[in-house]
Design a protein around this motif. Structure first.
Motif, PDB file in Angstrom:
ATOM      1  N   ALA A 246       6.035  57.224  41.014  1.00 25.96           N
ATOM      2  CA  ALA A 246       6.309  56.220  42.032  1.00 25.96           C
ATOM      3  C   ALA A 246       7.557  56.563  42.825  1.00 25.96           C
ATOM      4  CB  ALA A 246       6.477  54.845  41.386  1.00 25.96           C
ATOM      5  N   LEU A 247       7.538  56.125  44.079  1.00 24.94           N
ATOM      6  CA  LEU A 247       8.733  56.140  44.915  1.00 24.94           C
ATOM      7  C   LEU A 247       9.332  54.739  44.896  1.00 24.94           C
ATOM      8  CD1 LEU A 247       7.328  57.874  48.138  1.00 24.94           C
ATOM      9  CD2 LEU A 247       8.295  58.971  46.103  1.00 24.94           C
ATOM     10  N   VAL A 248      10.636  54.670  44.780  1.00 18.52           N
ATOM     11  CA  VAL A 248      11.351  53.402  44.902  1.00 18.52           C
ATOM     12  C   VAL A 248      12.354  53.564  46.026  1.00 18.52           C
ATOM     13  CG1 VAL A 248      12.861  51.717  43.790  1.00 18.52           C
ATOM     14  CG2 VAL A 248      11.067  52.851  42.462  1.00 18.52           C
ATOM     15  N   ILE A 249      12.208  52.758  47.054  1.00 19.68           N
ATOM     16  CA  ILE A 249      13.088  52.865  48.221  1.00 19.68           C
ATOM     17  C   ILE A 249      14.149  51.782  48.105  1.00 19.68           C
ATOM     18  CG2 ILE A 249      13.209  52.810  50.733  1.00 19.68           C
ATOM     19  CD1 ILE A 249      10.275  53.760  50.728  1.00 19.68           C
ATOM     20  N   GLY A 250      15.372  52.218  47.898  1.00 22.94           N
ATOM     21  CA  GLY A 250      16.502  51.323  47.706  1.00 22.94           C
ATOM     22  C   GLY A 250      17.119  51.510  46.340  1.00 22.94           C
ATOM     23  N   ALA A 251      18.441  51.705  46.295  1.00 21.68           N
ATOM     24  CA  ALA A 251      19.136  51.940  45.024  1.00 21.68           C
ATOM     25  C   ALA A 251      20.181  50.871  44.757  1.00 21.68           C
ATOM     26  CB  ALA A 251      19.774  53.326  45.001  1.00 21.68           C
ATOM     27  N   GLY A 252      19.855  49.621  45.127  1.00 26.39           N
ATOM     28  CA  GLY A 252      20.653  48.500  44.672  1.00 26.39           C
ATOM     29  C   GLY A 252      20.097  47.990  43.361  1.00 26.39           C
ATOM     30  N   VAL A 253      20.471  46.773  42.964  1.00 27.75           N
ATOM     31  CA  VAL A 253      19.986  46.269  41.677  1.00 27.75           C
ATOM     32  C   VAL A 253      18.472  46.110  41.678  1.00 27.75           C
ATOM     33  CG1 VAL A 253      22.121  45.145  40.961  1.00 27.75           C
ATOM     34  CG2 VAL A 253      20.508  43.892  42.376  1.00 27.75           C
ATOM     35  N   ALA A 254      17.865  45.751  42.818  1.00 24.78           N
ATOM     36  CA  ALA A 254      16.416  45.573  42.863  1.00 24.78           C
ATOM     37  C   ALA A 254      15.695  46.883  42.584  1.00 24.78           C
ATOM     38  CB  ALA A 254      15.992  45.007  44.219  1.00 24.78           C
ATOM     39  N   GLY A 255      16.066  47.934  43.311  1.00 24.98           N
ATOM     40  CA  GLY A 255      15.416  49.225  43.127  1.00 24.98           C
ATOM     41  C   GLY A 255      15.721  49.852  41.781  1.00 24.98           C
ATOM     42  N   ALA A 256      16.971  49.753  41.341  1.00 30.73           N
ATOM     43  CA  ALA A 256      17.345  50.339  40.057  1.00 30.73           C
ATOM     44  C   ALA A 256      16.582  49.682  38.916  1.00 30.73           C
ATOM     45  CB  ALA A 256      18.852  50.201  39.841  1.00 30.73           C
ATOM     46  N   LEU A 312      16.868  38.595  30.991  1.00 30.55           N
ATOM     47  CA  LEU A 312      18.109  39.331  31.245  1.00 30.55           C
ATOM     48  C   LEU A 312      18.968  39.435  29.987  1.00 30.55           C
ATOM     49  CD1 LEU A 312      20.521  38.491  34.191  1.00 30.55           C
ATOM     50  CD2 LEU A 312      21.302  38.258  31.863  1.00 30.55           C
ATOM     51  N   LEU A 313      19.094  38.348  29.234  1.00 33.67           N
ATOM     52  CA  LEU A 313      19.974  38.354  28.074  1.00 33.67           C
ATOM     53  C   LEU A 313      19.567  39.428  27.074  1.00 33.67           C
ATOM     54  CD1 LEU A 313      20.495  34.530  27.392  1.00 33.67           C
ATOM     55  CD2 LEU A 313      22.055  36.124  28.521  1.00 33.67           C
ATOM     56  N   GLY A 314      18.275  39.578  26.846  1.00 34.48           N
ATOM     57  CA  GLY A 314      17.822  40.611  25.932  1.00 34.48           C
ATOM     58  C   GLY A 314      17.883  41.998  26.525  1.00 34.48           C
ATOM     59  N   HIS A 315      17.515  42.111  27.785  1.00 29.43           N
ATOM     60  CA  HIS A 315      17.451  43.426  28.428  1.00 29.43           C
ATOM     61  C   HIS A 315      18.841  44.015  28.626  1.00 29.43           C
ATOM     62  CE1 HIS A 315      16.453  46.027  32.111  1.00 29.43           C
ATOM     63  NE2 HIS A 315      15.999  46.637  31.046  1.00 29.43           N
ATOM     64  N   TRP A 316      19.772  43.224  29.119  1.00 27.55           N
ATOM     65  CA  TRP A 316      21.113  43.738  29.366  1.00 27.55           C
ATOM     66  C   TRP A 316      21.810  44.173  28.081  1.00 27.55           C
ATOM     67  CZ3 TRP A 316      24.056  40.488  33.586  1.00 27.55           C
ATOM     68  CH2 TRP A 316      23.387  40.628  34.827  1.00 27.55           C
ATOM     69  N   ALA A 317      21.469  43.536  26.959  1.00 23.39           N
ATOM     70  CA  ALA A 317      22.120  43.885  25.697  1.00 23.39           C
ATOM     71  C   ALA A 317      21.868  45.338  25.313  1.00 23.39           C
ATOM     72  CB  ALA A 317      21.632  42.957  24.591  1.00 23.39           C
ATOM     73  N   GLY A 318      20.809  45.936  25.840  1.00 24.91           N
ATOM     74  CA  GLY A 318      20.486  47.320  25.519  1.00 24.91           C
ATOM     75  C   GLY A 318      20.981  48.333  26.536  1.00 24.91           C
ATOM     76  N   LEU A 319      21.753  47.897  27.533  1.00 27.36           N
ATOM     77  CA  LEU A 319      22.214  48.801  28.585  1.00 27.36           C
ATOM     78  C   LEU A 319      23.616  49.321  28.288  1.00 27.36           C
ATOM     79  CD1 LEU A 319      21.017  46.917  31.808  1.00 27.36           C
ATOM     80  CD2 LEU A 319      19.899  48.814  30.624  1.00 27.36           C
ATOM     81  N   ALA A 320      23.735  50.629  28.153  1.00 27.42           N
ATOM     82  CA  ALA A 320      25.041  51.240  27.903  1.00 27.42           C
ATOM     83  C   ALA A 320      25.862  51.273  29.184  1.00 27.42           C
ATOM     84  CB  ALA A 320      24.854  52.650  27.359  1.00 27.42           C
ATOM     85  N   GLY A 321      27.110  50.881  29.084  1.00 35.71           N
ATOM     86  CA  GLY A 321      28.005  50.957  30.230  1.00 35.71           C
ATOM     87  C   GLY A 321      28.018  49.738  31.127  1.00 35.71           C
ATOM     88  N   LEU A 322      27.178  48.756  30.863  1.00 32.23           N
ATOM     89  CA  LEU A 322      27.185  47.538  31.667  1.00 32.23           C
ATOM     90  C   LEU A 322      28.452  46.744  31.371  1.00 32.23           C
ATOM     91  CD1 LEU A 322      25.934  45.384  33.519  1.00 32.23           C
ATOM     92  CD2 LEU A 322      24.714  44.505  31.513  1.00 32.23           C
ATOM     93  N   GLN A 323      29.140  46.347  32.413  1.00 38.84           N
ATOM     94  CA  GLN A 323      30.355  45.546  32.272  1.00 38.84           C
ATOM     95  C   GLN A 323      30.019  44.100  32.608  1.00 38.84           C
ATOM     96  OE1 GLN A 323      32.469  48.487  34.936  1.00 38.84           O
ATOM     97  NE2 GLN A 323      34.128  48.105  33.488  1.00 38.84           N
ATOM     98  N   TRP A 324      30.019  43.264  31.578  1.00 37.93           N
ATOM     99  CA  TRP A 324      29.663  41.863  31.754  1.00 37.93           C
ATOM    100  C   TRP A 324      30.323  41.035  30.667  1.00 37.93           C
ATOM    101  CZ3 TRP A 324      24.750  39.611  29.253  1.00 37.93           C
ATOM    102  CH2 TRP A 324      24.383  40.339  28.127  1.00 37.93           C
ATOM    103  N   ARG A 325      30.349  39.717  30.923  1.00 38.56           N
ATOM    104  CA  ARG A 325      30.939  38.817  29.934  1.00 38.56           C
ATOM    105  C   ARG A 325      30.251  37.468  30.021  1.00 38.56           C
ATOM    106  NH1 ARG A 325      36.881  36.133  29.828  1.00 38.56           N
ATOM    107  NH2 ARG A 325      36.693  35.116  27.798  1.00 38.56           N
ATOM    108  N   ALA A 560      16.541  40.663  39.128  1.00 39.83           N
ATOM    109  CA  ALA A 560      16.052  42.037  39.249  1.00 39.83           C
ATOM    110  C   ALA A 560      15.343  42.552  38.008  1.00 39.83           C
ATOM    111  CB  ALA A 560      17.211  42.967  39.618  1.00 39.83           C
ATOM    112  N   SER A 561      15.889  42.317  36.825  1.00 45.38           N
ATOM    113  CA  SER A 561      15.315  42.922  35.620  1.00 45.38           C
ATOM    114  C   SER A 561      13.905  42.406  35.352  1.00 45.38           C
ATOM    115  CB  SER A 561      16.220  42.660  34.418  1.00 45.38           C
ATOM    116  OG  SER A 561      17.418  43.407  34.524  1.00 45.38           O
ATOM    117  N   LEU A 562      13.706  41.097  35.387  1.00 41.22           N
ATOM    118  CA  LEU A 562      12.365  40.569  35.148  1.00 41.22           C
ATOM    119  C   LEU A 562      11.425  40.946  36.282  1.00 41.22           C
ATOM    120  CD1 LEU A 562      10.417  39.010  33.400  1.00 41.22           C
ATOM    121  CD2 LEU A 562      11.171  36.906  34.506  1.00 41.22           C
TER     122      LEU A 562
END
Length: 605
Positions: A246-256, A312-325, A560-562
């Motif tokens: 697939a092609l994804v056009i856009g590298a903001g949170v939606a595309g990523a 989001l709560l479950g998905h973000w917990a598995g992301l390395a390097g995410l800065q959140w609180r 974005a994640s869902l």
């Protein structure tokens, strides 16, 4: 509107078998729950043999209970060296257990890894919940709510069906033949079904759903059980699955997010971005808030936002390097009318306090698990989690469909990249590449203001604006909402407006701050009139395989994640992670459908 969930109450019969106080029935046979699950549901559906050699295999269950069938199936999958690549288990449960009661029940089954299920157990809120295990290879999708509401809202193709409700005599509504006709719609070609019950309602329900039913040897004290095979009926040819690139056009949170969800399924993904790097536009803000919303009528907007937040709560917990609180978010009412609406919503919907509670002292709704995150760190974490090809500094001037491939082309009509699937995740620029006359997309300028870290502010504060606690020495305040304003420059008048918002939230906090001397950032957001995003297949006459993931407004991080999971599930033919009504509510074709319906109803007879 979904009714508030009533959790199951932990209760044991005299022989130690867990029972339902509501229905007066056991969750499994005395002393043999695991063996019953293996005999009736796994062997009754020809498992594990039937999933071998498959890329995906989907199981549908009616009645999750405390997860014994799921855990038994998961163990069988783990122990089978020839198991399918990805196992989906979809289940409905009206009265889920609390995490603490679930833990007590599963302590008896140490070999089943019940602690992993307990660790990921969702907040008890109505609707769909998607949980991943074994690095995403085993996916549990729970519908928490009445099966009468849930079964019609599922979208999947089940290879095996576990009918495991309480006895027809104890819970007849769960075995209603009209309700269970949905099993025919939800069954994949070659589907099987099994149940411990041989009562007439069970047989009639399966036959009404299009299955050929037979009795076989039962388990324990039950001499017989039912197993069934879907009667093959003439169907339209199955939709041909595109090659998995697939092609994804856009590298903001939606595309990523879309790229990450596809790459997690081993798709070859190419992300194309016009800026020199990712998260360079609206997703480049230093920090932003994430939180759900509540409404007295539990609107589609509120439901979709809730589903996104929980995923989001479950998905973000598995992301390395995410800065959140998760510092908590307080949404203060702007006036007495809004305050009463908040109070009414929480009283009516019966949310657990870990999700939302009414804070009368501070005049608003408290979301304890919400907070802030840095969007650039989210984009980076998504794009680096799996192998993804990235092409930055590349402007896509057009997309075309040629030879069953979508091609992204530059200004000289040279092909940048091509694939059978293309996803437009480039906000307001998406409709330039794929015009949709019925979609009225508006561009909104949003300017944030950076002020010195606000003393004493430990959580996110909302009240007609946003104020974040100190992050790296500054608090983010904002944002302006300037419709059809294309000015990219940071302006003093927008800073002044943001300071007014801050003053309404925290009187005195803006004192001695000069709008002319403050720093900030401008981003542009795309919105449509119903405020929901555009997620799903685009209506395009050029060819199939064009999808949208845009118009996220100011909720890009949250949605974005869902949204990415929805698109990936559609492309893979997997169970949808949301109810059908929510998928329809964000479908890019919804405006064309509404226009067509309006034209039909207004046409002269």
């Amino acid at each position: 509107m979904p009714a508030p969930l009533l959790p199951a109450r932990l209760w044991y019969a005299a022989d130690g078998t867990p029972r339902s106080e509501t229905y007066g029935d056991v969750y499994h046979s005395a002393g043999a729950g695991l063996a019953q699950a293996q005999h009736v549901f796994l062997r009754g559906n020809g498992l594990p043999q039937r999933w071998r050699g498959r890329r995906t295999f989907t199981i549908l269950e009616t009645g999750f209970g405390f997860g014994l069938n799921f855990l038994a199936t998961w163990r069988a999958w783990r122990e089978d060296s020839a198991h399918c690549e990805r196992l989906h288990f979809v289940s409905v449960e009206k009265h889920p257990f609390s995490a603490s009661d679930l833990s007590l029940l599963l302590n008896r089954y140490e070999e089943l890894k019940g602690e992993e299920l307990v660790a990921r157990w969702p907040m008890l809120l109505p609707g769909m919940h998607r949980l991943e295990f074994d690095h995403g290879s085993v996916v549990l999708t729970l519908f928490l709510g009445d099966i009468v509401d849930g079964l019609p809202q599922l979208q999947l193709a089940a290879d095996a069906i576990y009918l495991d409700g309480f006895a027809p005599a104890k819970n007849p509504a769960m075995w209603d033949a009209r309700l269970l006709r949905h099993l025919g719609r939800l069954a994949a070609p070659g589907a099987t079904a099994a149940t411990w019950s041989v009562a007439a309602p069970a047989r009639e329900a399966l036959e009404g759903a299009g299955f050929a039913v037979e009795k076989s040897a039962g388990f324990g004290a039950k001499r017989e059980m039912l197993r069934a095979d879907l009667i093959e009926r003439r169907k339209s040819p199955p939709r041909e699955q595109p090659a998995r690139s697939a092609l994804v056009i856009g590298a903001g949170v939606a595309g990523a997010a879309v790229a990450e969800r596809l790459a997690a399924r081993r798709w070859q993904v190419t992300v194309i971005e016009r800026q020199a790097g990712p998260a360079a536009e609206a997703s480049g803000n230093p920090a932003g808030a994430f939180h759900p919303v509540v409404s007295p009528d539990d609107s589609l907007f509120a439901r979709f936002t809730r589903a996104c937040f929980l995923f989001l709560l479950g998905h973000w917990a598995g992301l390395a390097g995410l800065q959140w609180r998760r510092c908590g978010v307080l949404q203060c009412a702007r006036d007495k009318r809004e305050l009463e609406a908040q109070r009414r919503a929480l009283a009516t919907l019966g949310y657990p306090e870990e999700y939302a509670s009414f804070d009368a002292a501070r005049g608003g709704v408290w979301f304890p698990r919400s907070g802030w995150a840095k969007p650039p760190s989210l984009v980076h974490a998504l794009l680096t989690r799996f192998p993804i090809e990235r092409r930055f500094g590349t402007q896509v001037e057009s997309v075309s469909f040629e030879g069953n491939l979508w091609s992204a082309k530059d200004a000289r009509q040279r092909v940048i990249a091509c694939a059978p699937v293309a996803i437009l995740a480039n906000a307001a620029d998406a409709l330039r590449l794929a015009p949709q006359p019925e979609i009225r997309l508006r561009c909104v300028r949003g300017q944030i203001t950076l002020v010195p870290a606000i003393e004493g502010l430990e959580h996110v504060l909302l009240r007609g604006g946003m104020a974040l606690p100190g992050i790296d020495g500054s608090s983010v305040v904002g944002a302006s909402y300037d419709i059809d304003d294309a000015d990219p420059a940071v302006r003093a008048d927008s800073h002044a407006g943001n300071l007014q918002r801050l003053e309404r939230m925290l009187p005195g906090a803006s004192r001695r701050l000069d709008p002319e001397k403050l720093e900030g950032r401008v981003g542009f957001r795309a919105v449509v009139r119903d405020r929901l995003p555009l997620v799903g297949p685009m209506q395009d006459t050029r060819g199939p395989g064009l999808y949208g993931a845009f118009a996220y407004g100011s909720r890009g991080m949250l949605w974005a994640s869902l949204a990415g999971e929805i698109v990936a599930s559609m492309l893979e033919g997997e169970p949808l992670p949301v109810e059908r009504k929510l998928a329809a509510a964000v479908d890019p074709g919804r405006f064309a459908l509404r226009s067509a319906r309006k034209a039909t109803t207004s046409a002269p007879a």
